[in-house]
Structure formats: C-alpha cells, structure tokens
Motif scaffolding. Structure first.
Motif, mmCIF file in Angstrom:
data_model
loop_
_atom_site.group_PDB
_atom_site.id
_atom_site.type_symbol
_atom_site.label_atom_id
_atom_site.label_comp_id
_atom_site.label_asym_id
_atom_site.label_seq_id
_atom_site.Cartn_x
_atom_site.Cartn_y
_atom_site.Cartn_z
ATOM 1 N N ALA A 73 1.005 -1.023 -0.015
ATOM 2 C CA ALA A 73 -0.008 0.021 0.000
ATOM 3 C C ALA A 73 0.751 1.248 -0.101
ATOM 4 N N VAL A 74 1.890 1.370 0.822
ATOM 5 C CA VAL A 74 2.667 2.320 0.885
ATOM 6 C C VAL A 74 3.510 2.632 -0.460
ATOM 7 N N ILE A 75 4.077 1.598 -1.131
ATOM 8 C CA ILE A 75 4.579 1.650 -2.295
ATOM 9 C C ILE A 75 3.899 2.302 -3.345
ATOM 10 N N VAL A 76 2.452 1.600 -3.608
ATOM 11 C CA VAL A 76 1.576 2.014 -4.560
ATOM 12 C C VAL A 76 1.097 3.451 -4.608
ATOM 13 N N PHE A 77 0.939 3.820 -3.133
ATOM 14 C CA PHE A 77 0.460 5.313 -2.776
ATOM 15 C C PHE A 77 1.826 6.106 -3.135
ATOM 16 N N GLU A 78 2.992 5.816 -2.828
ATOM 17 C CA GLU A 78 4.182 6.723 -3.340
ATOM 18 C C GLU A 78 4.333 6.995 -4.799
ATOM 19 N N GLY A 79 3.939 5.703 -5.484
ATOM 20 C CA GLY A 79 4.080 5.726 -7.092
ATOM 21 C C GLY A 79 3.138 6.654 -7.669
ATOM 22 N N ALA A 80 1.612 6.548 -6.991
ATOM 23 C CA ALA A 80 0.868 7.357 -7.456
ATOM 24 C C ALA A 80 0.923 8.783 -6.953
ATOM 25 N N PHE A 81 1.509 9.087 -6.104
ATOM 26 C CA PHE A 81 1.673 10.474 -5.497
ATOM 27 C C PHE A 81 2.547 11.217 -6.398
ATOM 28 N N HIS A 82 3.500 10.375 -7.072
ATOM 29 C CA HIS A 82 4.564 10.845 -8.016
ATOM 30 C C HIS A 82 3.763 11.075 -9.435
ATOM 31 N N LEU A 83 2.726 10.857 -9.884
ATOM 32 C CA LEU A 83 2.158 10.654 -11.114
ATOM 33 C C LEU A 83 1.392 12.010 -11.304
ATOM 34 N N LYS A 84 2.050 13.020 -11.798
ATOM 35 C CA LYS A 84 1.251 14.349 -11.941
ATOM 36 C C LYS A 84 0.502 14.358 -13.097
ATOM 37 N N LEU A 85 -0.502 15.042 -13.082
ATOM 38 C CA LEU A 85 -1.763 15.010 -14.286
ATOM 39 C C LEU A 85 -0.820 15.909 -15.394
ATOM 40 N N ASP A 86 -0.099 16.678 -15.345
ATOM 41 C CA ASP A 86 0.538 17.298 -16.543
ATOM 42 C C ASP A 86 1.167 16.254 -17.176
ATOM 43 N N ARG A 87 1.927 15.133 -16.566
ATOM 44 C CA ARG A 87 2.591 14.387 -17.315
ATOM 45 C C ARG A 87 1.724 13.329 -17.932
ATOM 46 N N LEU A 88 0.543 13.416 -17.478
ATOM 47 C CA LEU A 88 -0.454 12.323 -18.132
ATOM 48 C C LEU A 88 -0.740 12.860 -19.342
ATOM 49 N N ARG A 89 -0.881 14.354 -19.353
ATOM 50 C CA ARG A 89 -1.269 14.941 -20.663
ATOM 51 C C ARG A 89 -0.142 14.981 -21.906
ATOM 52 N N GLU A 90 0.950 14.549 -21.502
ATOM 53 C CA GLU A 90 2.017 14.374 -22.576
ATOM 54 C C GLU A 90 1.493 12.877 -23.558
ATOM 55 N N THR A 91 1.158 11.988 -22.830
ATOM 56 C CA THR A 91 0.967 10.934 -23.576
ATOM 57 C C THR A 91 -0.761 10.201 -23.194
ATOM 58 N N PRO A 92 -1.594 11.019 -23.482
ATOM 59 C CA PRO A 92 -2.904 10.618 -23.157
ATOM 60 C C PRO A 92 -3.465 9.518 -23.708
ATOM 61 N N ARG A 93 -3.280 9.417 -24.952
ATOM 62 C CA ARG A 93 -3.994 8.387 -25.927
ATOM 63 C C ARG A 93 -3.078 7.056 -25.699
#
Length: 636
Positions: A73-93
């Motif tokens: 749970a801690v590992i997954v939370f830490e990974g998701a915490f670093h996943l910024k939405l502006d990074r997702l916009r770089e490769t949305p499709r």
C-alpha cells in the motif's frame, strides 16, 4: 518460531535490502535486481539465513500477509503520489491504450501460452495472466530514474505501471474467486472486479479530500508543521488501505484506494509537498527492501524446475512476443520514435504485486484440493508460484538489469538541456529549443514561475538550482547543455560552477546581467551572454543586416535552421547536390561539420556518415522531414 529469530530475520532483511539499494544507486542500475538476488542469497536456496519457517506456516503466516499488504500500500501510494496530471497529458492516448488494449493483450496472450505450454486449466491460466499484467512502479520507477529517457516515454511507462498494478491485483482476486469458489459465469467475475475497483476509488477519493482539507485549513504546529504534514499523509495511505480492506471488508479494494488517494493528493498542491515526497521516498525504500527480499526468500528452486521447458516458453512468449505486441499496438502514431517503441517493448519487468498476491494465493491453494494439478502432475500452487516468480526473476534480471544498455543500444537517452530559471528568458529559450526537438527541463524555486511554466506545457522541476542534488534530479548528469538564466549573477555563477565541476557538462551557458561579471564567467570556462551586449548586438544587426535579422526573428517562426548528425547509410559518400535533390523542397545543406571543422560545401562536396549537417529551410515541417531522412531516429 522464537521472537528473537523473527527480529533477527527482519533486521537482516532490511539491512541487506537497504545495502542493495545503495549499491544499485552507486552502480546506476535498477535496485530490484539486487533486491531479488539478495533475497535468494539469504534464503533457503542460498545461505539459509532466512527460511519460510521464520514467518510461520499456513494460517500462521497471516501476519506476514498483512505486513506485506500494508507495505505494498505504501509503495503504490508513493508511486501514485508522483504521477502528476501534467505528465499524463503528455501521452494521454498512448497511456490509455497501454492500460486497456495493452493490458488486455497481456492477459489473453499470457493465459493462452500458460494453457498450452504448461497444460494448465483455462481458469488457472486466466489467473496467472491477470497477475502478470502488472509491471508496477516498484520496478519501472527505479529504471526510469537511472535510464533518463524522454519525459513522454517515462510518463507512459510509469502511468502503465501504477494503473496496471491496481488492475492486476483486483482482477487477480476476482479471478481467484472464480477459480477456487467456482463462481459461475463471466458476469460474476465482472461484478467482483467492478465492486473492488469502485469501492477502492470511492474510499481513496474521500480520504484524499479529507486530508487535503485538513492540511490546507488546519493550522499545524509552526515548529513541526512539515513533520506533521508528512505523518498525516502517511496515515492517509495506511488508512485508505485499512478502511477499504477491513471496514468495508472487500479484499484488494485497498490497492485501488491507496492508488486513488495518492493520485489525488499528489495533484492537490499540498503544503510542504516537497518535504512529504522526500519522507515518503525514504519510507518506500525501506518497505520495498523488506518486501522484495522477504518474498525472494520464499522462492523455491523446486517450484521453478517443476515447470520444465514449458516455463521457459512462457517467459520468452511473455517478454519477447506478448509485451512487444501490446506496446506496438498501443503506441501507434508519431509521438514515439521507432527506437523508443522498441525500448518500451523491451522494458516490462514484473514487480511486487504479482509476487505478493501469488504468494497469498499459493498458501490458500495448498490448503484446499479445489483446484486440480496439471496433466504433468504439477500442483496448482506450484504452477502459480513457479510461473509468476520465473517471469518476475527473468524480466527483472534481464530487462531491469540491462535497461540502461538497451537504452544506449537503441539510442533513446536524449542529451537534455537544463535551464535554471523559469522566467521570461528561460521560458523563451525553452520554447525555441523544444521547437527544434531538444529535451528541455526548466528548474526554478519560485512557485509562481513554476506554475506559469507548467501552464505553458514545459517540463518544470521545483527546486534550488544551486543545490547539487536538485540539479541531479533535473537531469544535469545527462545534460549536454546547462543554462543559468536567472536574474541573479551570483546564482548563475554557482550553477555554472556546479555544472562544470560536479557534473562535467561540456557546454555551460550563463546569463550575465551585469557586464562587470563577464570575466568571472570566463574564469569558469563558461560561455556568457551579457544582457546589455545582446540587446545592443540585436539592434546593430537590425540596422546593418535587416534581411537576415528579419528572417532569424520573424521568419524563424515559420522557417528553421537545424544541425543533425548524418546516420542514414544510404547517403554515405554522395554529393551535396545529390543529397539536396532527395531532401524536401525549400531545404538546403548550408554547412557540414566533420572532425571539428566546418565547411560551406559546394555541390560536389561528398558527405559521410557521422558528419553534422546544418539544414536551412523555409518551412519548419520540411526541415523536420529532412532531419528524419538523414537521421531516421532523430527525436523532434
């Protein structure tokens, strides 16, 4: 088992786990490979210092299962915490296709191979296929930290890992019920998956919103506010997992809960966010070491050998056929180069979720006869653990351990330009460099400047450029150019000195706001641009050379000038006249660089592979097309 032996085992596991992390960091290779080897070395297959008996057997291993669950749970939370939405916009499709189409191909392809290669039932094959969807942040994030590929590539791989961890865990539990409890119909499987995912997302959102409200609206102790904020966020991660798993009583909804809570809080603009990230990173390092080494000590050579040649076939098919097929179909388009798609295909190591969940399932399978053995006499538990761990071991060792070599061989590690200072000068320079295909990272400690740059779509890091660790995080170790572009000459001089002495950057450019400081930059062997001189030179050019000045300013928005290395061997040895005839209309080769010398070529000049060609064109798209002709894998 005596408490003293358990304490000794835990201390040993954490100690060698952290040691493996430090060694991996020093050698700049992904840490997961060392963690697995460390676990095997101290386990029953190695020195025998830690055995499964330390953690109990059968139902008495429930405490270990709970500890592993909280650690994950801690590992997954830490990974998701670093996943910024502006990074997702770089490769949305592409990211969406990787976690849907790519995951589907992985599930179906793996299930088919396991069924025919190992003689497993379709339900058991589907269970193994569900688990092996997951790549996960525990194995992907360490790779992209030491293999600094382009930001869109890293963002797509990390997004896939985080989301597929959740998908694999929930889908595997739903499939396990379908397998062991013999739930009838696909509808029951779909409902079980949807229930777990929905409950987890709901809990994660509620917990995240409550914590964000608390941190923003509640005045924490002035002396210990950062520490309190860190602890509150840590409790949020554990609380989200605990509420979903125990209060709601829905197994594996906790993984979805912590992933959702981490994603929401990581993008909520929390106070002391940087301090929170540092703290979580340290906690994650410890629990990651513990979990990976612990599960590796449970690895049995007998389980791996029981699979025989069929196990080898499964590994080759998963890593060499199914993964590339899923990536190539999911990344169709022009966002990634051919070599980047090949790199993403070659990097799909499986991580902590398959290992942890497979171990839990195996314990339950060994306690029941509900699932028959395979035709070859391999028990269901041995088949599950052996296949999952064999794929994890092979992909982590070969894909994770060789990731940097694979990236270098495919030439997908870009030479970054790091610009310290995200003000008007820094962002204007970044815009020009990105238009020319450079990988640019802006760095600034001013929150407002960072936000403005992010709104314009730049890759921006928040931090002090005079700090060597911050510069390293921004990619100075892999930069071909570092630009110090702040309005403070003292800052620019220190940044330039760090870039030269600590990171050995070949080209360092400094902004000299005061002409009197030019000599100080020259003493550091740093190219300096005086703001006053630059403006005066631009005005002089406008007076004396109006035509070229207009083209280089206004015309540059449509036309372009680019320098690129000639790598296409079809052009090796041909004349500039023949080369120009094969380039798009409106493009010319204005200069050729070879062995440090530059020549303005005539039509009879013959180019060679390795030459650096300066191409001028009236249309930027035509220039980019010309670059691809002479260097097919160039990143634009």
């Amino acid at each position: 088992m005596a408490p003293q032996e358990l304490i000794a085992a835990v201390v040993l596991i954490v100690g060698i786990g952290v040691g493996a992390q430090v060694l991996a960091d020093r050698l700049r290779v992904p840490s997961v490979m060392f963690l697995i080897f460390a676990g095997v070395a101290v386990g029953p297959e190695g020195l025998g210092l830690v055995t499964p008996d330390v953690f109990g057997s059968g139902e008495s291993m429930a405490p270990l299962s709970a500890i592993v669950g909280l650690s994950v749970a801690v590992i997954v939370f830490e990974g998701a915490f670093h996943l910024k939405l502006d990074r997702l916009r770089e490769t949305p499709r592409e990211s969406l296709r990787l976690v849907t189409l790519g995951a589907g191909i992985s599930l179906v392809g793996t299930a088919v191979v396991v069924h025919y290669a190992l003689g497993a039932s379709w339900r058991m094959s589907a269970l193994i296929g569900s688990l092996l969807i997951a790549t996960g942040p525990t194995v992907i994030t360490p790779i992209v930290k030491v293999v600094p590929v382009r930001e869109p590539v890293a963002a797509a791989l990390e997004t896939e890992g985080i989301i597929n961890d959740v998908t694999a865990a929930i889908l595997a539990f739903a499939t396990f019920e379908f397998l062991v409890l013999d739930e009838s119909g696909v509808l029951a499987l779909v409902l079980s998956f949807a229930t777990r995912l929905g409950a987890g997302v709901l809990v994660g959102v509620v917990v995240a919103l409550a914590v964000a409200y608390l941190l923003r609206r509640t005045e924490l102790s002035p002396d210990n506010a950062p520490q309190n904020a860190r602890l509150i966020v840590l409790i949020a991660a554990l609380g989200a997992y605990g509420i979903a798993e125990t209060v709601l009583g829905i197994q594996e909804s906790g993984i979805a809960a912590v992933a959702t809570a981490g994603l929401v809080l990581g993008n909520a603009g929390l106070p002391y966010e940087e301090r929170i990230e540092e703290f979580k990173g340290d906690i994650t390092l410890v629990v990651l070491s513990f979990v990976f080494v612990t599960l590796a000590t449970l690895l049995s050579l007998e389980d791996l050998l029981a699979l025989g040649l069929g196990g080898v076939v499964v590994v080759i098919a998963v890593a060499g056929v199914i993964r590339p097929l899923g990536v190539y179909l999911s990344t169709a388009g022009d966002r990634f180069t051919r070599n980047e798609r090949a790199f993403m295909s070659a990097i799909g190591p499986r991580g902590i979720i398959p290992a942890a969940v497979a171990t839990l399932f195996a314990l339950e399978l060994r306690a029941t006869d509900a699932v028959p053995a395979t035709a070859q006499g391999v028990s269901a538990a041995t088949l599950l653990v052996g296949t999952v761990f064999l794929v994890i071991l092979a992909t982590v060792v070969f894909q994770g351990g060789l990731a940097r070599h694979i990236a270098q061989g495919l030439d997908v590690i870009p030479m970054r330009v790091v610009i310290v200072g995200a003000g008007r000068v820094g962002t204007e320079l970044a815009a020009r460099l990105e238009e020319r295909g450079e990988e640019v990272v802006l760095l600034d400690k001013d929150d407002e400047a960072v936000e403005r740059a992010k709104e314009r779509g730049f890759t921006v890091k928040n931090g002090d450029g005079t700090n060597a660790d911050v510069l390293d995080t921004a990619g100075a170790d892999n930069a071909k150019v570092v630009v110090a572009a702040t309005p403070d000459d003292d800052v620019n001089l220190l940044v330039a000195q760090l870039a030269r002495t600590n990171f050995g950057v070949e080209e360092v450019v400094g902004r000299a706001n005061q002409p009197a400081n030019l000599e100080a930059f020259r003493d550091l062997d740093v190219q300096s641009i005086s703001a006053g001189h630059a403006v005066a030179a631009a005005m002089d050019n406008q007076i004396e050379r109006p035509g070229i000045t207009q083209w280089m300013t206004e015309g540059d928005r449509e036309g372009d000038v680019q320098e690129v290395e000639l790598t296409e061997r079809d052009f090796d040895g041909i004349t500039v006249a023949d080369l120009a005839a094969r380039l798009p209309d409106g493009c010319i080769v204005a200069m050729v660089g070879r062995d440090g010398d530059h020549t303005v070529p005539d039509g009879d000049f013959r180019v060679q592979v390795g030459d650096h060609l300066t191409i001028i064109g009236e249309d930027r798209d035509s220039v980019h097309e010309a670059l691809r002709k002479v260097h097919p894998d160039v990143t634009l």
